[in-house]
Design a protein around this motif. Structure first.
Motif, PDB file in Angstrom:
ATOM      1  N   CYS A 139       0.827  -1.213   0.000  1.00  0.00           N
ATOM      2  CA  CYS A 139       0.000   0.000   0.000  1.00  0.00           C
ATOM      3  C   CYS A 139       0.857   1.257   0.000  1.00  0.00           C
ATOM      4  O   CYS A 139       0.503   2.258  -0.638  1.00  0.00           O
ATOM      5  CB  CYS A 139      -0.932  -0.002   1.202  1.00  0.00           C
ATOM      6  SG  CYS A 139      -2.221  -1.257   1.130  1.00  0.00           S
ATOM      7  N   VAL A 140       1.976   1.217   0.711  1.00  0.00           N
ATOM      8  CA  VAL A 140       2.873   2.377   0.724  1.00  0.00           C
ATOM      9  C   VAL A 140       3.514   2.577  -0.647  1.00  0.00           C
ATOM     10  O   VAL A 140       3.772   3.719  -1.079  1.00  0.00           O
ATOM     11  CB  VAL A 140       3.955   2.204   1.813  1.00  0.00           C
ATOM     12  CG1 VAL A 140       5.036   3.271   1.678  1.00  0.00           C
ATOM     13  CG2 VAL A 140       3.333   2.278   3.196  1.00  0.00           C
ATOM     14  N   SER A 141       3.764   1.491  -1.344  1.00  0.00           N
ATOM     15  CA  SER A 141       4.466   1.554  -2.634  1.00  0.00           C
ATOM     16  C   SER A 141       3.566   2.000  -3.775  1.00  0.00           C
ATOM     17  O   SER A 141       4.052   2.536  -4.775  1.00  0.00           O
ATOM     18  CB  SER A 141       5.070   0.182  -2.971  1.00  0.00           C
ATOM     19  OG  SER A 141       5.951  -0.254  -1.950  1.00  0.00           O
ATOM     20  N   ILE A 142       2.261   1.787  -3.655  1.00  0.00           N
ATOM     21  CA  ILE A 142       1.343   2.143  -4.739  1.00  0.00           C
ATOM     22  C   ILE A 142       1.066   3.645  -4.707  1.00  0.00           C
ATOM     23  O   ILE A 142       0.631   4.168  -3.681  1.00  0.00           O
ATOM     24  CB  ILE A 142       0.017   1.366  -4.609  1.00  0.00           C
ATOM     25  CG1 ILE A 142       0.258  -0.136  -4.765  1.00  0.00           C
ATOM     26  CG2 ILE A 142      -0.977   1.845  -5.662  1.00  0.00           C
ATOM     27  CD1 ILE A 142      -0.989  -0.967  -4.583  1.00  0.00           C
ATOM     28  N   PHE A 147      -3.915   3.986  -7.249  1.00  0.00           N
ATOM     29  CA  PHE A 147      -4.899   3.304  -6.406  1.00  0.00           C
ATOM     30  C   PHE A 147      -6.289   3.901  -6.625  1.00  0.00           C
ATOM     31  O   PHE A 147      -7.293   3.178  -6.638  1.00  0.00           O
ATOM     32  CB  PHE A 147      -4.490   3.424  -4.940  1.00  0.00           C
ATOM     33  CG  PHE A 147      -5.276   2.535  -4.019  1.00  0.00           C
ATOM     34  CD1 PHE A 147      -5.095   1.167  -4.028  1.00  0.00           C
ATOM     35  CD2 PHE A 147      -6.213   3.071  -3.153  1.00  0.00           C
ATOM     36  CE1 PHE A 147      -5.828   0.339  -3.197  1.00  0.00           C
ATOM     37  CE2 PHE A 147      -6.944   2.254  -2.314  1.00  0.00           C
ATOM     38  CZ  PHE A 147      -6.752   0.882  -2.332  1.00  0.00           C
ATOM     39  N   GLY A 148      -6.351   5.222  -6.805  1.00  0.00           N
ATOM     40  CA  GLY A 148      -7.635   5.857  -7.071  1.00  0.00           C
ATOM     41  C   GLY A 148      -8.235   5.389  -8.387  1.00  0.00           C
ATOM     42  O   GLY A 148      -9.435   5.094  -8.476  1.00  0.00           O
ATOM     43  N   LEU A 149      -7.408   5.321  -9.430  1.00  0.00           N
ATOM     44  CA  LEU A 149      -7.899   4.840 -10.723  1.00  0.00           C
ATOM     45  C   LEU A 149      -8.343   3.382 -10.647  1.00  0.00           C
ATOM     46  O   LEU A 149      -9.305   2.973 -11.308  1.00  0.00           O
ATOM     47  CB  LEU A 149      -6.805   5.000 -11.781  1.00  0.00           C
ATOM     48  CG  LEU A 149      -6.413   6.448 -12.130  1.00  0.00           C
ATOM     49  CD1 LEU A 149      -5.226   6.459 -13.087  1.00  0.00           C
ATOM     50  CD2 LEU A 149      -7.598   7.181 -12.745  1.00  0.00           C
ATOM     51  N   ILE A 188     -16.953   7.815  -0.452  1.00  0.00           N
ATOM     52  CA  ILE A 188     -16.341   6.525  -0.116  1.00  0.00           C
ATOM     53  C   ILE A 188     -15.045   6.278  -0.886  1.00  0.00           C
ATOM     54  O   ILE A 188     -14.001   5.947  -0.304  1.00  0.00           O
ATOM     55  CB  ILE A 188     -17.337   5.381  -0.354  1.00  0.00           C
ATOM     56  CG1 ILE A 188     -18.496   5.473   0.650  1.00  0.00           C
ATOM     57  CG2 ILE A 188     -16.639   4.020  -0.214  1.00  0.00           C
ATOM     58  CD1 ILE A 188     -19.597   4.454   0.422  1.00  0.00           C
ATOM     59  N   LEU A 189     -15.073   6.416  -2.205  1.00  0.00           N
ATOM     60  CA  LEU A 189     -13.890   6.093  -3.012  1.00  0.00           C
ATOM     61  C   LEU A 189     -12.727   7.064  -2.780  1.00  0.00           C
ATOM     62  O   LEU A 189     -11.598   6.612  -2.542  1.00  0.00           O
ATOM     63  CB  LEU A 189     -14.265   6.039  -4.495  1.00  0.00           C
ATOM     64  CG  LEU A 189     -15.182   4.869  -4.911  1.00  0.00           C
ATOM     65  CD1 LEU A 189     -15.384   4.864  -6.420  1.00  0.00           C
ATOM     66  CD2 LEU A 189     -14.607   3.546  -4.449  1.00  0.00           C
ATOM     67  N   PRO A 190     -12.937   8.394  -2.839  1.00  0.00           N
ATOM     68  CA  PRO A 190     -11.793   9.280  -2.559  1.00  0.00           C
ATOM     69  C   PRO A 190     -11.268   9.140  -1.135  1.00  0.00           C
ATOM     70  O   PRO A 190     -10.057   9.239  -0.903  1.00  0.00           O
ATOM     71  CB  PRO A 190     -12.353  10.680  -2.816  1.00  0.00           C
ATOM     72  CG  PRO A 190     -13.824  10.536  -2.793  1.00  0.00           C
ATOM     73  CD  PRO A 190     -14.119   9.151  -3.260  1.00  0.00           C
ATOM     74  N   VAL A 263      -5.815  13.384  -5.172  1.00  0.00           N
ATOM     75  CA  VAL A 263      -7.062  12.639  -4.950  1.00  0.00           C
ATOM     76  C   VAL A 263      -8.255  13.417  -5.503  1.00  0.00           C
ATOM     77  O   VAL A 263      -9.122  12.850  -6.194  1.00  0.00           O
ATOM     78  CB  VAL A 263      -7.251  12.346  -3.451  1.00  0.00           C
ATOM     79  CG1 VAL A 263      -8.607  11.690  -3.199  1.00  0.00           C
ATOM     80  CG2 VAL A 263      -6.139  11.449  -2.937  1.00  0.00           C
ATOM     81  N   GLU A 264      -8.320  14.697  -5.210  1.00  0.00           N
ATOM     82  CA  GLU A 264      -9.461  15.493  -5.662  1.00  0.00           C
ATOM     83  C   GLU A 264      -9.483  15.649  -7.174  1.00  0.00           C
ATOM     84  O   GLU A 264     -10.554  15.740  -7.786  1.00  0.00           O
ATOM     85  CB  GLU A 264      -9.425  16.866  -4.983  1.00  0.00           C
ATOM     86  CG  GLU A 264      -9.705  16.802  -3.492  1.00  0.00           C
ATOM     87  CD  GLU A 264      -9.679  18.160  -2.828  1.00  0.00           C
ATOM     88  OE1 GLU A 264      -9.871  18.219  -1.602  1.00  0.00           O
ATOM     89  OE2 GLU A 264      -9.466  19.168  -3.535  1.00  0.00           O
TER      90      GLU A 264
END
Length: 323
Positions: A139-142, A147-149, A188-190, A263-264
């Motif tokens: 998770c730290v590496s992604i 991850f959002g996409l 939820i997703l963001p 993210v936004e």
């Protein structure tokens, strides 16, 4: 303690002044001018020059900085060249959306990270500990945008169970509980994308902080008095691990705000991050400086908050400060 807080406030003010100088100089030394993306190619050059002189674009940097700082002290960040509106008003309109996203992400990451980190520390070198460690590193590496996409692809396009764009459903006029529920679905997703990397980092810090206390003598003393290893770590080890955890948590708050730009933008969430991204594309200097200054002030306030919390949870730090 009051003297220490006053001293830290003084240092914070000096730091803010230094930050304002750096922000102003870096932004104003960028190539080009803020009108390049706002005019047609055949716009009269004399008209352009007149507009630039009108806003003081050719004034010496110290004079420009002095004018900007005086206005800033009165909470006047100037006018956005792109939106032709007060920068303070634009920031206030978007700030609440960013706070909602950052706060929800922070709470989720804090609760999950502390719970999982404590569990991992209580079961070291087990299969579950190894699984948690591997997942944390992944998770730290992604990158957060990837991850959002990925979340958009799975839950938005494939499963079609969650909205992945904006803050509300277009064309609807929900009110009350229905509006809150609609915003919650869009959140939820963001929120998940923003919280994931933060959670992974916090898990590692929580586990490491607790593992350091395991070998301390007071843990052996507590066990000798009849406490189990698990209860000794939770009851006594957590007290000493609080310092490291508080430091990381306070530093993660500004990380969530500054990381909101990515993210936004990915989720088209109408917050400060997306506003800052648009301002950068359009070279909207007043808006960029206003947002950057706000984030810098929040970072300094969070560091000050961490120092105060240190003194509250650890009397030894309070004693050193009073000396």
């Amino acid at each position: 303690m009051i003297k220490y807080i006053v001293k830290r406030l003084g240092i914070a003010v000096v730091m803010i002044l230094g930050v304002t100088m750096i922000i102003f100089c870096i932004i104003r030394m960028q190539p080009g001018n803020p009108f390049l993306h706002m005019v047609q190619a055949d716009t009269n050059a004399e008209f352009m020059e007149a507009k630039l002189r009108e806003i003081g674009y050719y004034d010496p940097l110290p004079i420009q900085y002095g004018k900007w700082l005086l206005r800033t002290l009165h909470f006047d960040f100037g006018y956005s060249i792109q939106y032709n509106a007060p920068v303070s008003g634009l920031i206030l309109d978007r700030f609440s959306n960013t706070v909602v996203l950052a706060t929800s992400s922070f709470l989720v990451s804090m609760v999950v990270a502390i719970a999982v980190g404590v569990f991992s520390a209580l079961h070291p070198n087990t299969k579950s500990d190894y699984v948690i460690t591997i997942l944390s590193f992944i998770c730290v590496s992604i990158p957060v945008f990837f991850f959002g996409l990925l979340l958009i692809k799975i839950f938005g396009y494939d499963l079609k169970i969650l909205p992945f764009s904006g803050i509300e459903t277009l064309g609807t006029h929900y009110t009350g509980a229905q509006r809150v529920l609609d915003i919650g679905k869009h959140l939820i997703l963001p929120m998940t994308a923003s919280a994931m990397t933060q959670t992974a980092t916090l898990i590692r810090y929580t586990r490491a902080s607790l593992m350091e206390t395991v070998s301390e003598g007071y843990i052996d003393t507590a066990k000798a008095k009849g406490l189990t290893r698990k209860r000794a770590i939770i009851k006594h080890g957590m007290k000493n691990a609080k310092i490291s955890i508080i430091s990381v948590l306070c530093n993660k708050i500004p990380d969530l705000l500054s990381g909101a730009l990515i993210v936004e933008t990915v989720f088209v969430w109408p917050g400060l991050g997306q506003l800052n991204y648009q301002a950068i594309l359009q070279q909207d200097y007043p808006l960029i400086m206003g947002i950057t200054l706000l984030i810098a002030v929040i970072v300094i306030i969070c560091n000050l908050l961490a120092d105060i919390l240190y003194m509250i949870v650890d009397p030894r730090i309070r004693y050193e400060a009073e000396k």
